[in-house]
Design an enzyme around this catalytic site. Sequence first.
Site, mmCIF file in Angstrom:
data_model
loop_
_atom_site.group_PDB
_atom_site.id
_atom_site.type_symbol
_atom_site.label_atom_id
_atom_site.label_comp_id
_atom_site.label_asym_id
_atom_site.label_seq_id
_atom_site.Cartn_x
_atom_site.Cartn_y
_atom_site.Cartn_z
ATOM 1 N N SER A 144 0.831 -1.207 0.000
ATOM 2 C CA SER A 144 0.000 0.000 0.000
ATOM 3 C C SER A 144 0.866 1.259 0.000
ATOM 4 C CB SER A 144 -0.966 -0.059 1.185
ATOM 5 O OG SER A 144 -2.005 0.876 1.042
ATOM 6 N N ASP A 193 -5.439 -3.406 -2.649
ATOM 7 C CA ASP A 193 -4.468 -3.032 -1.619
ATOM 8 C C ASP A 193 -3.775 -4.235 -0.979
ATOM 9 O OD1 ASP A 193 -3.410 -2.096 0.997
ATOM 10 O OD2 ASP A 193 -4.404 -0.239 0.437
#
Length: 316
Positions: A48, A163
């Site tokens: 991320s 993510d």
Amino acid sequence: MATLNRKTSKLKIGLALGSGGARGSAHTGVLKVLEAEGIPISVVAGSSIGSLIGAALAVGISTEQVEEEWLATGARRVFRSFLPTFPRAGLSSGNELKKYLAQLLGDTHIEDLDIPYAAVACDIDTGESVVLTEGSLVDAVRASTAIPGIFHPVRLGGRLLVDGGLVEPVPIHVCRELGADFVIAVDITPKPVLTTPKGRNVWNRIGDQLKEGLSQPAWVPSSLTEMLEAAFREKPESERPLPGLYSILNQSIAILLQEVLRQKLILSPPDVLIQPNLSLTMMSYLRAEDGIAEGIRAAEAVLPELRQRLAESSAG
């Protein structure tokens, strides 16, 4: 700046940068301390926001410039990055974020970087961890930062990727797979917090003002007085107000991430773990200086341990 001894300098030191959204500014504070200590990073992996900071490091962007980028982040940039679109697969297509990444990182391919790098994403169909070690650096970071429900998933290699923090909050084992002898991990995942405040909150204070006003000579129906008295009467701890939906969802995500991270740390512990103490939210992109300062504090706090472990690893 500290000078590493010759043996230590031969260690291949890896940096595992965790997920955490706006908390990512703390990564920059950690980098500043490692740089000042003279610790060279030979391998970097990120999930991320960690994939973005790691990518900047891998392409040679200075820590000072990364810090400037954080401090230059204003409401306009944040809004543009999360620019709403027709919410079929997410609130934002992520096109504006991709444009920003292209400006920052250029047209770089991961395999052409000077140091081994990996961005971790998650296959939304299978839940598998997907480690991206080749291809477009921008596409890899874009996939790793595709927050479910916020950004559209990224089509890459025949998969739909989101993510990486969902499956690898801090990609320690990925660093080792890239060849790191010694791994420094930075954990900025959200921690569970008290969902509703203890003691007196703003509504209690409003109630005090209303009751004070009602105590003055005035014509007020007794039923209204009793209703207000009941509404703002002090409640025992067992009668704390229920948290709102947003708080419950955030807390649930934090609890799940902490459990995933706990299991990952058992299976693949780092040599040194840095854990900045942050309570930043989505809009805390506007408070980057707080995150940077906490990253510096947390990294400096582990320096004695880091120096000792580096020395031990070098001797071994």
